[in-house]
Design an enzyme around this catalytic site. Structure first.
Site, PDB file in Angstrom:
ATOM      1  N   HIS A 269       4.911  -8.754  -0.924  1.00  0.00           N
ATOM      2  CA  HIS A 269       4.766  -7.300  -1.027  1.00  0.00           C
ATOM      3  C   HIS A 269       4.288  -6.709   0.307  1.00  0.00           C
ATOM      4  O   HIS A 269       4.921  -5.813   0.870  1.00  0.00           O
ATOM      5  CB  HIS A 269       3.764  -6.977  -2.147  1.00  0.00           C
ATOM      6  CG  HIS A 269       3.530  -5.516  -2.364  1.00  0.00           C
ATOM      7  ND1 HIS A 269       4.150  -4.803  -3.358  1.00  0.00           N
ATOM      8  CD2 HIS A 269       2.744  -4.631  -1.705  1.00  0.00           C
ATOM      9  CE1 HIS A 269       3.760  -3.540  -3.287  1.00  0.00           C
ATOM     10  NE2 HIS A 269       2.903  -3.405  -2.298  1.00  0.00           N
ATOM     11  N   GLU A 270       3.185  -7.227   0.812  1.00  0.00           N
ATOM     12  CA  GLU A 270       2.651  -6.705   2.074  1.00  0.00           C
ATOM     13  C   GLU A 270       3.608  -7.015   3.225  1.00  0.00           C
ATOM     14  O   GLU A 270       3.723  -6.232   4.172  1.00  0.00           O
ATOM     15  CB  GLU A 270       1.249  -7.265   2.348  1.00  0.00           C
ATOM     16  CG  GLU A 270       0.201  -6.981   1.259  1.00  0.00           C
ATOM     17  CD  GLU A 270       0.081  -5.510   0.866  1.00  0.00           C
ATOM     18  OE1 GLU A 270       0.408  -4.635   1.695  1.00  0.00           O
ATOM     19  OE2 GLU A 270      -0.318  -5.243  -0.289  1.00  0.00           O
ATOM     20  N   HIS A 273       6.043  -4.173   3.424  1.00  0.00           N
ATOM     21  CA  HIS A 273       5.459  -3.029   4.152  1.00  0.00           C
ATOM     22  C   HIS A 273       5.509  -3.305   5.659  1.00  0.00           C
ATOM     23  O   HIS A 273       5.806  -2.428   6.463  1.00  0.00           O
ATOM     24  CB  HIS A 273       3.987  -2.836   3.760  1.00  0.00           C
ATOM     25  CG  HIS A 273       3.773  -2.154   2.435  1.00  0.00           C
ATOM     26  ND1 HIS A 273       4.280  -0.906   2.142  1.00  0.00           N
ATOM     27  CD2 HIS A 273       3.074  -2.533   1.320  1.00  0.00           C
ATOM     28  CE1 HIS A 273       3.910  -0.558   0.920  1.00  0.00           C
ATOM     29  NE2 HIS A 273       3.177  -1.524   0.397  1.00  0.00           N
ATOM     30  N   GLU A 299       6.496   2.217  -0.204  1.00  0.00           N
ATOM     31  CA  GLU A 299       6.395   1.357  -1.382  1.00  0.00           C
ATOM     32  C   GLU A 299       7.775   0.816  -1.780  1.00  0.00           C
ATOM     33  O   GLU A 299       7.876  -0.262  -2.362  1.00  0.00           O
ATOM     34  CB  GLU A 299       5.751   2.156  -2.524  1.00  0.00           C
ATOM     35  CG  GLU A 299       5.065   1.346  -3.589  1.00  0.00           C
ATOM     36  CD  GLU A 299       3.932   0.445  -3.099  1.00  0.00           C
ATOM     37  OE1 GLU A 299       3.377   0.678  -1.994  1.00  0.00           O
ATOM     38  OE2 GLU A 299       3.617  -0.509  -3.819  1.00  0.00           O
TER      39      GLU A 299
HETATM   40 ZN    ZN Z   1       2.266  -1.488  -1.536  1.00  0.00          ZN
END
Ligand code: ZN
Length: 504
Positions: A269-270, A273, A299
């Protein structure tokens, strides 16, 4: 204005902006340090340092000099002589400047103090499930938010101006339509899955030493194209990514011994980003455009990588063997069982632990309640009851106490109203982007199954990453998909995936 005068003002403007970016980068490093192991005894002094630098940054951004420069550069003739990057930079900065200027400094100061007190109160009240003690703080935060809304102004709905600060251009009218369409499909799908026998996922609780989890996290980040020469990975309690500049984008993750999937998916997830921030065009460095364009688009990238790629069958066809090699604890677990386990759907009470499908329903509960609060249709005192009723309606379950209910998130205590919808917008954008990417890259599944992420990263960079904040969120989605935000891509994707997993 003579052209030489325009040029002089532009140069001064760029100089001021660079100064602001320098403060921002310094603050970014300080925050990162505070959340990744700065000595506890230094934190009190550090908080003061952060306060001093933040105040300086705020003063620079709202100074009369900045106001005059923005006004001069926004005049038609001057504006038209600017490059596209400088035009957009001025437009964005002017919007923020005007917004900040509408709040009297004394009012804002009082609010900052209140918000910090409210967060402390929330921290104390949450584990005790004590809404009544927290209530007066929240009432004040809500009342300030309402005052800000009146000062900022709004056209259609009071909540619009809050949405706009996180997702420029988003309105209640648009969100009601997309969330309505989403809810109509998701509520029955979640109910149908609840009828099915539960999956056996007990092996997901096997203890995996932190060192092994860390090794796989590093490995998988490299695989998806995260550049370790322009970043680093560290442990923390609440994972985050921080983009200081495209050459320094740091990610964090959380290792829990008896819940290895936590680190696994937080890392991806990170990483999503971070891929965004690492690939912003170098020409935007030093400007206010050198960042993601909105919370929702940001997101979309974390969720695209975490869920749509990282929880897909082709991804684990490629990486499950490697995971088993690095994590012998999973040696006897079949790929199919693992794939289903990482996609388990279960209505639960806590948003941050929710699966890909029910997550959106948690967001809709918050969106509906925020909208009612800001429009005086719900009082803070009646919030817990309304919360529980919405959970019953959307997820079919009711919290036994406020800790697992209305007190679970930090956002409201700090005044973060309007932020929650970004998470679901991210899911919707991501599904629509995926559909466009599949069309552009016919070998998408084969590429993922072979661990070939270069074409995927290149496509995302070209369509999204490199533009930073040069494009607005709706320009990004039109650039990617040739259309406005459309929730049917997400519902189609979720229905197809989960009907197959749960054999519906
Ligand atoms: Zn996030």
């Amino acid at each position: 204005m003579r052209m030489s005068a325009v040029q002089a003002r532009l140069e001064r403007y760029l100089e001021l902006m660079k100064k602001m970016k320098s403060y921002e980068e310094a603050l970014g490093v300080l925050y990162w340090d505070m959340r990744t192991g700065a000595p506890r005894k230094g934190l009190e002094t550090r908080a003061e340092v952060v306060g001093v630098l933040s105040t300086e940054l705020f003063k620079l951004g709202t100074s009369s000099e900045m106001g005059e420069l923005l006004a001069a550069l926004s005049e038609r003739e001057a504006f038209e002589s600017l490059s596209r990057v400088h035009q957009r930079s001025v437009t964005e900065n002017k919007k923020e400047y005007d917004r900040s200027k509408k709040i009297p400094p004394e009012l804002y100061q009082k609010y900052v103090v209140l918000a910090s007190q409210a967060e402390t109160a929330w921290e104390e009240c949450k584990p005790k499930s004590d809404f009544e003690t927290f209530r007066p703080y929240l009432e004040q935060v809500v009342s300030y938010q309402k005052q800000f809304i009146e000062l900022w102004g709004y056209e259609d709905n009071k909540y619009d101006t809050l949405l706009d600060s996180y997702e420029p251009g988003m309105t209640v009218k648009k969100l009601d339509a997309v969330f309505g369409a989403l809810r109509e499909k998701l509520v029955p799908l979640v109910a149908a899955i609840a009828e099915k026998p539960p999956l056996d996922t007990s092996f997901m609780r096997r203890k995996v030493p932190t060192e092994r989890q860390r090794a796989f996290s590093e490995y998988i980040l490299k695989e998806i194209g995260y550049d370790f020469a322009a970043g680093r990975l560290d442990p923390t309690t609440h994972p985050f990514a921080t983009g200081l500049n495209p050459g320094d984008v740091r990610v964090t993750t959380r290792y829990i011994e008896d819940d290895f999937k936590n680190a696994l998916f937080s890392t991806i997830h990170e990483g999503g980003h971070a891929l965004y921030e690492q690939n912003i065009s170098p020409e935007l460095i030093g400007t206010n455009l050198c960042t993601g364009t909105s919370m929702g688009i940001h997101e979309s990238q974390s969720r695209l990588w975490e869920n749509m790629i990282g929880r897909s069958r082709p991804f684990w066809e490629r990486y499950y063997g490697e995971l088993q090699r690095m994590t012998p604890e999973l040696g006897d677990v079949a790929l199919d069982d693992f794939y289903r386990a990482v996609n388990e759907v279960k209505a639960s009470l806590i948003r941050t632990e929710a699966d890909e499908l029910t997550y959106n329903l948690h967001i809709m509960v918050r969106y509906e309640l925020e909208k009612l609060l800001m429009n005086d249709e719900l009082q803070v005192a009646d919030l817990p009851e309304a919360w529980n009723a919405k959970y019953k309606e959307y997820l079919g379950i009711e919290p036994p106490n406020h800790e697992l209910g209305v007190l679970q998130d930090v956002h409201w205590s700090g005044g973060g109203f309007g932020y929650f919808p970004s998470y679901s917008l991210g899911n919707m954008y991501a599904a629509q982007m995926m559909a466009a990417m599949r069309e552009a890259l016919p070998s998408f599944d084969a590429d993922v199954a072979a661990g070939r992420f270069e074409p995927i990263k290149a496509w995302l960079t070209d369509k999204i990453y490199k533009h930073g904040r040069l494009l607005t969120p709706s320009e990004v989605i039109r650039n990617v998909a040739g259309a406005e935000l459309d929730p049917t891509f997400l519902t189609d994707y979720l229905e197809k995936k989960y009907k197959e997993i749960y054999k519906l």
